[in-house]
Write an enzyme that holds these catalytic residues in place. Structure first.
Site, mmCIF file in Angstrom:
data_model
loop_
_atom_site.group_PDB
_atom_site.id
_atom_site.type_symbol
_atom_site.label_atom_id
_atom_site.label_comp_id
_atom_site.label_asym_id
_atom_site.label_seq_id
_atom_site.Cartn_x
_atom_site.Cartn_y
_atom_site.Cartn_z
ATOM 1 N N CYS A 188 0.829 -1.204 0.000
ATOM 2 C CA CYS A 188 0.000 0.000 0.000
ATOM 3 C C CYS A 188 0.871 1.266 0.000
ATOM 4 C CB CYS A 188 -0.926 0.000 1.201
ATOM 5 S SG CYS A 188 -0.050 0.213 2.767
ATOM 6 N N ALA B 246 2.984 1.893 3.012
ATOM 7 C CA ALA B 246 4.194 1.059 3.008
ATOM 8 C C ALA B 246 5.293 1.729 2.188
ATOM 9 C CB ALA B 246 3.892 -0.326 2.444
ATOM 10 N N HIS C 226 5.981 6.433 -2.459
ATOM 11 C CA HIS C 226 7.324 6.931 -2.772
ATOM 12 C C HIS C 226 7.244 8.406 -3.141
ATOM 13 C CE1 HIS C 226 8.084 2.614 -4.443
ATOM 14 N NE2 HIS C 226 8.272 2.657 -3.145
HETATM 15 FE FE1 CFM Z 1 13.173 0.546 -5.418
HETATM 16 FE FE2 CFM Z 1 11.164 -0.147 -4.132
HETATM 17 FE FE3 CFM Z 1 13.667 -0.926 -3.459
HETATM 18 FE FE4 CFM Z 1 12.567 -1.777 -5.716
HETATM 19 FE FE5 CFM Z 1 11.593 -3.729 -4.211
HETATM 20 FE FE6 CFM Z 1 10.190 -2.175 -2.631
HETATM 21 FE FE7 CFM Z 1 12.692 -2.945 -1.919
HETATM 22 MO MO1 CFM Z 1 10.698 -4.605 -1.927
HETATM 23 S S1 CFM Z 1 11.312 -0.212 -6.251
HETATM 24 S S2 CFM Z 1 14.526 -1.178 -5.365
HETATM 25 S S3 CFM Z 1 12.232 -3.750 -6.387
HETATM 26 S S4 CFM Z 1 12.710 0.954 -3.341
HETATM 27 S S5 CFM Z 1 9.537 -3.812 -3.751
HETATM 28 S S6 CFM Z 1 9.298 -0.271 -2.952
HETATM 29 S S7 CFM Z 1 10.969 -2.709 -0.726
HETATM 30 S S8 CFM Z 1 12.774 -4.824 -2.841
HETATM 31 S S9 CFM Z 1 14.543 -1.827 -1.698
#
Ligand code: CFM
Length: 539
Positions: A58, A61, A191
């Site tokens: 979500c 998160a 984000h």
């Molecule tokens: Fe970027 Fe992300 Fe991340 Fe990502 Fe991810 Fe994530 Fe992550 Mo899980 S897009 S690289 S592929 S910040 S889903 S929201 S938490 S691995 S560090």
């Protein structure tokens, strides 16, 4: 075995009702490379359909857990029911290393207003103020961030007004985020909201210039499993000064001072491109995409930084470090590649790793046969060059667009137009660009956005890949089908996987997983005909 991906696509969606079938057919694409350099259009960043079991998270998160959470000395306070906090408590393996035993580190804590029905009916602002004061008196942080969960938006509590009042009263930086879980179609909206908050409330607040020559910020690196530590060490050995990371192993102060850097290097484009863009507009710091996942990609990224600073000493040091590290990588790579060559992988992760990790697999001869993001946007798939033609979607309409203008005193062009022109003419030194996942994949490969559980099962049955990469929600369902599942969010309990040292760890871990015989013994109850115990024993 050659399977026509177009046939697979039809197979995946044929079970769906007509409307959903149509929608999914636009979200599942077979790659091709056209003469004009374009790739097929994919539908992405749209709402998941009800009834589908999605991998997504979500908006809360994305804001609290992903972008702000990894910074250790901003105190995160969640305004909402306790479940939202519990679920987000230490579940992402973002590591941090405080300067000493007395340095502030709030990462282990879980602070919540613990909203009750009574607060839903009569409002929760009073409770929030009490919580902010209590948090302040317990910890004396420099900054408190308040995160909104779904009910906060539904009842209309004004977290921003509370933040302003508390900032005044306590004399520290207090700011709120309207990151209610439902605000966007996925964590991606979170984000963007977090990026806006960083820009409005933190970046540029501290003025501590560093004397060093090569100053960068590393954006979109969250120190999962210690990735950020590896990269800090790598950059340091090359003689590059890291002013701040957004946000792995970062502090409030480093982020507040990040506008003093001369280059922003962006690892995860999806989660933080907004900060990169806004910093360029306000402070004149150019950004470029880098990728430290994979040894070849790491070497290329370091060289690009060297080119940007146009310094022979720096370039020589970078070459030394690359040579030293590559020798170590190649020794392990040769052994592992011999054992893994020809195997296949599927990658379904977030908004950046499903692309980045393909390179690491390629380095040991493993081919990615199907890949997709959970919440990537079209530009993450097709490249940023499609941005000008992109429609504003429902998701973005819910998010504030900040108008950014050059800072009258602090804007400073880091390179002359001539320097930029020269640098941009060099192949591979593109600023403000990201090529996306699809242009770097083989033609005739299947790309699936927002993969559903049904599609996961069918893909596994059809292709029987040697390894499937996703997250904890998928892991055990996949493994019960006899296929190893590597968590590419948390790295299971492993890592770091970034940089050269990380590549070595990854090669070893993947070798162990794909060559372990145990998977052939898995006898799922739904297998038809089910193997008898004596057959399993005889295998
Ligand atoms: Fe970027 Fe992300 Fe991340 Fe990502 Fe991810 Fe994530 Fe992550 Mo899980 S897009 S690289 S592929 S910040 S889903 S929201 S938490 S691995 S560090």
């Amino acid at each position: 075995m050659s399977i026509d991906p177009r046939v697979v696509k039809e197979e995946l969606i044929q079970i769906y009702p007509k409307k959903l079938r149509q929608k999914r057919s636009e979200q599942i694409v077979v790659t091709e490379h056209r003469e004009d350099g374009s790739v097929p259009e994919i539908k992405a960043n749209v709402r998941s359909s009800p009834g589908i079991i999605t991998q997504r998270g979500c908006t809360y998160a994305g804001c609290k857990g992903v972008v702000i959470g990894p910074s250790r000395d901003i105190l995160s306070l969640v305004h909402g029911p306790i479940g939202c906090s519990f679920y987000a408590w230490l579940t992402r393996r973002n590591q941090t290393r405080p300067d000493g035993p007395d340095a502030q580190n709030f990462i282990n804590y879980c602070l919540s207003t613990d909203m009750q029905e009574e607060n839903i009916v009569f409002g929760g602002e009073k409770k929030l103020k009490v919580a902010v004061r209590e948090a302040y008196h317990l910890f004396h942080p420099k900054a408190i961030a308040i995160f909104s969960t779904c009910p906060v938006g539904l009842i209309g509590d004004d977290v921003h007004a509370v933040a302003r009042e508390m900032k005044e009263e306590l004399g520290i930086n207090v700011f709120g985020f309207s990151c209610e879980g439902y605000r966007g179609v996925s964590q991606s909206a979170g984000h963007h909201i977090a990026n806006n908050g960083l820009f409005k409330h933190i970046i540029g607040l501290v003025e501590t210039p560093h004397e060093e020559k090569f100053k960068v910020n590393l954006l979109g690196e969250y120190n999962i499993g210690g990735d950020g530590f590896v990269l800090e060490d790598l950059l340091k050995r090359c003689g590059i000064t890291q002013i701040s990371t957004f946000s792995g192993n970062s502090t409030y102060e480093t982020m507040a001072n990040s506008h003093t850097a001369d280059l922003n290097i962006v690892m995860c484009h999806r989660s933080i491109n907004y900060v990169a863009e806004m910093m360029e507009k306000r402070f004149g710091i150019p950004w470029m995409k880098v990728n430290f996942i994979g040894a070849t990609a790491s070497a290329k990224s370091l060289r690009r930084i060297g080119e940007y600073f146009e310094d022979d000493g720096l370039k020589a040091r970078i070459e030394e470090v690359i040579a030293e590290e590559m020798a170590k990588v190649e020794a392990v790579q040769a052994v592992v590649k011999a054992r893994c060559q020809g195997k296949t992988a599927m990658l379904f992760v977030g908004g950046s790793r499903a692309h980045h990790y393909q390179q690491l697999f390629t380095e040991i001869g493993i081919k990615t046969i199907v890949a997709g993001y959970e919440f990537g946007h079209r530009d993450d798939y097709e490249g940023r060059k499609i941005l000008p033609g992109l429609k504003v979607d429902a998701d973005s309409k819910n998010i504030e667009e900040i108008t950014v203008v050059p800072d009258p005193e602090r804007y400073r062009a880091r390179r002359t137009p001539e320097q930029f022109a020269r640098l941009e003419a060099m192949t591979e030194l593109e600023f403000r660009d990201y090529v996306g996942m699809m242009p770097e994949m083989d033609a005739d490969t299947l790309v699936v956005d927002d993969l559903s559980h049904h599609e996961t099962e069918r893909l596994l049955e059809i292709y029987r890949p040697d390894i499937f990469c996703a997250g904890i929600k998928e892991k055990y369902g996949v493994q019960k089908m006899g296929i190893p599942c590597k968590q590419l969010h948390s790295y299971d309990y492993g890592g770091p996987y970034a940089g050269f040292r990380g590549a070595i760890n990854f090669f070893k871990d993947i070798d162990r997983m794909v060559n372990m015989k145990i998977w052939s013994y898995v006898n799922p109850p739904w297998a038809s005909p089910a193997k008898q115990p004596e057959e399993v024993a005889a295998d």
